[in-house]
Motif scaffolding. Structure first.
Motif, PDB file in Angstrom:
ATOM      1  N   ASP A  48      46.626  56.309  33.030  1.00 57.08           N
ATOM      2  CA  ASP A  48      45.325  55.930  32.497  1.00 57.08           C
ATOM      3  C   ASP A  48      44.299  55.959  33.624  1.00 57.08           C
ATOM      4  OD1 ASP A  48      43.445  54.605  30.573  1.00 57.08           O
ATOM      5  OD2 ASP A  48      43.628  52.977  32.030  1.00 57.08           O
ATOM      6  N   ALA A  49      43.167  56.632  33.386  1.00 55.07           N
ATOM      7  CA  ALA A  49      42.188  56.837  34.443  1.00 55.07           C
ATOM      8  C   ALA A  49      41.553  55.535  34.926  1.00 55.07           C
ATOM      9  CB  ALA A  49      41.097  57.793  33.958  1.00 55.07           C
ATOM     10  N   LEU A  50      41.336  54.579  34.039  1.00 52.93           N
ATOM     11  CA  LEU A  50      40.640  53.355  34.423  1.00 52.93           C
ATOM     12  C   LEU A  50      41.532  52.404  35.207  1.00 52.93           C
ATOM     13  CD1 LEU A  50      38.132  51.501  34.234  1.00 52.93           C
ATOM     14  CD2 LEU A  50      39.048  50.636  32.072  1.00 52.93           C
ATOM     15  N   LYS A  88      35.879  42.069  22.309  1.00 53.58           N
ATOM     16  CA  LYS A  88      34.640  42.629  21.757  1.00 53.58           C
ATOM     17  C   LYS A  88      33.425  41.805  22.166  1.00 53.58           C
ATOM     18  CE  LYS A  88      32.589  44.265  17.417  1.00 53.58           C
ATOM     19  NZ  LYS A  88      31.280  43.593  17.633  1.00 53.58           N
ATOM     20  N   ALA A  89      33.618  40.502  22.244  1.00 59.00           N
ATOM     21  CA  ALA A  89      32.515  39.635  22.646  1.00 59.00           C
ATOM     22  C   ALA A  89      32.092  39.910  24.092  1.00 59.00           C
ATOM     23  CB  ALA A  89      32.915  38.171  22.496  1.00 59.00           C
ATOM     24  N   VAL A  90      33.050  40.283  24.935  1.00 59.70           N
ATOM     25  CA  VAL A  90      32.718  40.623  26.325  1.00 59.70           C
ATOM     26  C   VAL A  90      31.831  41.853  26.363  1.00 59.70           C
ATOM     27  CG1 VAL A  90      33.646  41.336  28.566  1.00 59.70           C
ATOM     28  CG2 VAL A  90      34.849  39.604  27.208  1.00 59.70           C
ATOM     29  N   GLY A  95      28.220  43.972  28.275  1.00 57.23           N
ATOM     30  CA  GLY A  95      28.197  45.423  28.424  1.00 57.23           C
ATOM     31  C   GLY A  95      29.569  46.004  28.727  1.00 57.23           C
ATOM     32  N   HIS A  96      29.678  47.314  28.551  1.00 54.77           N
ATOM     33  CA  HIS A  96      30.968  47.984  28.717  1.00 54.77           C
ATOM     34  C   HIS A  96      31.436  48.027  30.174  1.00 54.77           C
ATOM     35  CE1 HIS A  96      31.544  49.317  24.570  1.00 54.77           C
ATOM     36  NE2 HIS A  96      30.236  49.480  24.514  1.00 54.77           N
ATOM     37  N   ALA A  97      30.502  48.023  31.099  1.00 49.13           N
ATOM     38  CA  ALA A  97      30.909  47.995  32.513  1.00 49.13           C
ATOM     39  C   ALA A  97      31.658  46.698  32.817  1.00 49.13           C
ATOM     40  CB  ALA A  97      29.691  48.130  33.424  1.00 49.13           C
ATOM     41  N   ALA A  98      31.182  45.594  32.258  1.00 49.86           N
ATOM     42  CA  ALA A  98      31.877  44.318  32.429  1.00 49.86           C
ATOM     43  C   ALA A  98      33.233  44.360  31.740  1.00 49.86           C
ATOM     44  CB  ALA A  98      31.023  43.181  31.865  1.00 49.86           C
ATOM     45  N   GLY A  99      33.268  44.983  30.547  1.00 49.61           N
ATOM     46  CA  GLY A  99      34.534  45.126  29.838  1.00 49.61           C
ATOM     47  C   GLY A  99      35.554  45.883  30.658  1.00 49.61           C
ATOM     48  N   ASP A 100      35.106  46.926  31.348  1.00 54.93           N
ATOM     49  CA  ASP A 100      36.015  47.704  32.198  1.00 54.93           C
ATOM     50  C   ASP A 100      36.574  46.845  33.329  1.00 54.93           C
ATOM     51  OD1 ASP A 100      35.635  49.935  30.648  1.00 54.93           O
ATOM     52  OD2 ASP A 100      34.322  50.970  32.073  1.00 54.93           O
ATOM     53  N   LEU A 101      35.744  45.993  33.903  1.00 50.00           N
ATOM     54  CA  LEU A 101      36.215  45.112  34.978  1.00 50.00           C
ATOM     55  C   LEU A 101      37.288  44.151  34.461  1.00 50.00           C
ATOM     56  CD1 LEU A 101      32.832  44.236  36.742  1.00 50.00           C
ATOM     57  CD2 LEU A 101      34.635  45.739  37.602  1.00 50.00           C
ATOM     58  N   VAL A 102      37.110  43.646  33.254  1.00 52.26           N
ATOM     59  CA  VAL A 102      38.099  42.750  32.663  1.00 52.26           C
ATOM     60  C   VAL A 102      39.406  43.489  32.414  1.00 52.26           C
ATOM     61  CG1 VAL A 102      38.656  41.403  30.600  1.00 52.26           C
ATOM     62  CG2 VAL A 102      36.395  41.196  31.650  1.00 52.26           C
ATOM     63  N   VAL A 156      37.103  36.679  36.559  1.00 48.84           N
ATOM     64  CA  VAL A 156      36.596  38.036  36.739  1.00 48.84           C
ATOM     65  C   VAL A 156      35.083  38.000  36.897  1.00 48.84           C
ATOM     66  CG1 VAL A 156      36.515  40.363  35.808  1.00 48.84           C
ATOM     67  CG2 VAL A 156      38.470  38.884  35.291  1.00 48.84           C
ATOM     68  N   GLU A 157      34.615  38.428  38.053  1.00 48.69           N
ATOM     69  CA  GLU A 157      33.172  38.471  38.293  1.00 48.69           C
ATOM     70  C   GLU A 157      32.612  39.763  37.697  1.00 48.69           C
ATOM     71  OE1 GLU A 157      29.873  37.904  41.882  1.00 48.69           O
ATOM     72  OE2 GLU A 157      31.995  38.172  42.366  1.00 48.69           O
ATOM     73  N   VAL A 158      31.862  39.641  36.610  1.00 52.96           N
ATOM     74  CA  VAL A 158      31.324  40.814  35.915  1.00 52.96           C
ATOM     75  C   VAL A 158      29.893  41.109  36.325  1.00 52.96           C
ATOM     76  CG1 VAL A 158      32.864  40.505  33.953  1.00 52.96           C
ATOM     77  CG2 VAL A 158      30.621  39.396  33.943  1.00 52.96           C
ATOM     78  N   ALA A 159      29.274  40.189  37.034  1.00 56.42           N
ATOM     79  CA  ALA A 159      27.921  40.353  37.565  1.00 56.42           C
ATOM     80  C   ALA A 159      27.728  39.281  38.628  1.00 56.42           C
ATOM     81  CB  ALA A 159      26.877  40.213  36.453  1.00 56.42           C
ATOM     82  N   PRO A 160      26.756  39.465  39.532  1.00 52.21           N
ATOM     83  CA  PRO A 160      26.531  38.446  40.562  1.00 52.21           C
ATOM     84  C   PRO A 160      26.327  37.059  39.956  1.00 52.21           C
ATOM     85  CG  PRO A 160      25.268  40.417  41.058  1.00 52.21           C
ATOM     86  CD  PRO A 160      25.866  40.624  39.692  1.00 52.21           C
ATOM     87  N   GLY A 161      27.224  36.158  40.311  1.00 57.39           N
ATOM     88  CA  GLY A 161      27.140  34.805  39.806  1.00 57.39           C
ATOM     89  C   GLY A 161      27.656  34.617  38.394  1.00 57.39           C
ATOM     90  N   GLN A 162      28.165  35.684  37.773  1.00 60.70           N
ATOM     91  CA  GLN A 162      28.672  35.600  36.401  1.00 60.70           C
ATOM     92  C   GLN A 162      30.171  35.850  36.401  1.00 60.70           C
ATOM     93  OE1 GLN A 162      26.699  34.978  33.358  1.00 60.70           O
ATOM     94  NE2 GLN A 162      28.829  34.458  32.907  1.00 60.70           N
ATOM     95  N   VAL A 163      30.945  34.778  36.186  1.00 65.68           N
ATOM     96  CA  VAL A 163      32.408  34.857  36.233  1.00 65.68           C
ATOM     97  C   VAL A 163      32.966  34.538  34.853  1.00 65.68           C
ATOM     98  CG1 VAL A 163      34.499  33.917  37.270  1.00 65.68           C
ATOM     99  CG2 VAL A 163      32.442  34.222  38.667  1.00 65.68           C
ATOM    100  N   LEU A 164      33.915  35.351  34.402  1.00 68.34           N
ATOM    101  CA  LEU A 164      34.525  35.155  33.092  1.00 68.34           C
ATOM    102  C   LEU A 164      35.983  34.742  33.237  1.00 68.34           C
ATOM    103  CD1 LEU A 164      33.249  38.231  31.029  1.00 68.34           C
ATOM    104  CD2 LEU A 164      32.254  35.947  31.196  1.00 68.34           C
ATOM    105  N   ALA A 165      36.403  33.813  32.404  1.00 68.80           N
ATOM    106  CA  ALA A 165      37.815  33.490  32.252  1.00 68.80           C
ATOM    107  C   ALA A 165      38.385  34.403  31.171  1.00 68.80           C
ATOM    108  CB  ALA A 165      37.996  32.034  31.861  1.00 68.80           C
ATOM    109  N   VAL A 166      39.642  34.772  31.305  1.00 68.55           N
ATOM    110  CA  VAL A 166      40.261  35.736  30.394  1.00 68.55           C
ATOM    111  C   VAL A 166      41.595  35.188  29.910  1.00 68.55           C
ATOM    112  CG1 VAL A 166      41.038  38.119  30.099  1.00 68.55           C
ATOM    113  CG2 VAL A 166      39.226  37.608  31.740  1.00 68.55           C
ATOM    114  N   THR A 167      41.897  35.430  28.642  1.00 69.92           N
ATOM    115  CA  THR A 167      43.227  35.101  28.117  1.00 69.92           C
ATOM    116  C   THR A 167      43.753  36.285  27.318  1.00 69.92           C
ATOM    117  OG1 THR A 167      42.376  34.113  26.057  1.00 69.92           O
ATOM    118  CG2 THR A 167      42.678  32.643  27.951  1.00 69.92           C
TER     119      THR A 167
END
Length: 232
Positions: A48-50, A88-90, A95-102, A156-167
């Motif tokens: 997978d490329a990503l 989907k909410a992410v 945005g999709h760039a943040a989704g890719d980081l997750v 997961v930091e998806v933007a400066p100062g924006q961190v997401l928890a993931v499950t």
């Protein structure tokens, strides 16, 4: 003898370059250089490329091989299917760039929680699957919980100062031992457990109990067909 320089490799090299693959450093058209090109193309077609994980096509091949191995050896094997919760909410919110980081963060966490003999694949957008050969029921539950906990600890930091928890939610099923099954039926069993994990609130692992892995009508038919062929 064919002169390697007569090979038309421009398209292959362009494809590797577009995919961001590292091009060979050896002398162009030397044996080592050609081997590097072949290896890079194989790598590109199977991963997978990503995320760098095994892609769906390679995963399906690995799954079919494991079904055959379990039928011959009788050793236990576990299939886990994994979904990122509320993905989907992410995408919709960040945005999709943040989704890719997750996706990349989850892929790395899953890959770090398995043995070298296991196969971890990205099989869809936010969907993963893992094949664990020689995996008894007690070990399977422990592995699934370890993966769930590892991902739940991600920040997961998806933007400066924006961190997401993931499950994640996981569903698991054991391949029926000594039975000529199919990868499709095995996937359907694991998917049912994944749906159960989601229905029960997500961020959990639901595994089919190994001793309760019933042989379906389709599998009975496959087993009967093989037995009949061997007696003819």
């Amino acid at each position: 003898m064919l002169d390697p320089r007569q090979l038309r490799l421009d398209l292959a090299l362009k494809l590797l370059s577009q995919a961001g693959a590292r091009l060979p450093d050896n002398e162009p058209y030397s044996q080592a250089w050609l081997q590097d090109v072949v290896d890079a193309l194989c790598d590109l077609s199977s991963k997978d490329a990503l995320t760098g994980l095994v892609n769906r096509r390679s995963f399906e091949m690995a799954l079919s091989r494991e079904v055959d191995r379990v039928a011959r050896s009788g050793e236990p094997a576990l299939l886990l299917v994994v979904d990122i919760d509320h993905f989907k909410a992410v995408n919709d919110t960040y945005g999709h760039a943040a989704g890719d980081l997750v996706i990349k963060a989850v892929a790395s966490a899953l890959n770090q929680g398995v043995r070298p003999m296991d196969t971890v694949a990205r099989v869809g957008g936010e969907e993963f699957a893992i094949v664990l050969p020689s995996c008894p029921a007690s070990f399977g539950v422990m592995v699934a919980e370890r993966m769930r906990e590892r991902v739940s600890e991600l920040q997961v930091e998806v933007a400066p100062g924006q961190v997401l928890a993931v499950t994640i939610s996981l569903g698991g099923a054991f391949a029926p031992q000594w039975v000529r099954s199919s990868s499709l039926l095995w996937m359907e069993r694991a998917d049912r457990q994944l749906y159960r994990a989601k229905a029960e609130g997500r961020n959990r692992a639901c595994l089919e109990v190994q001793v309760e892995s019933l042989v379906s009508a389709e599998e009975k038919g496959m087993l009967f067909a093989v037995t009949q062929q061997e007696s003819e």
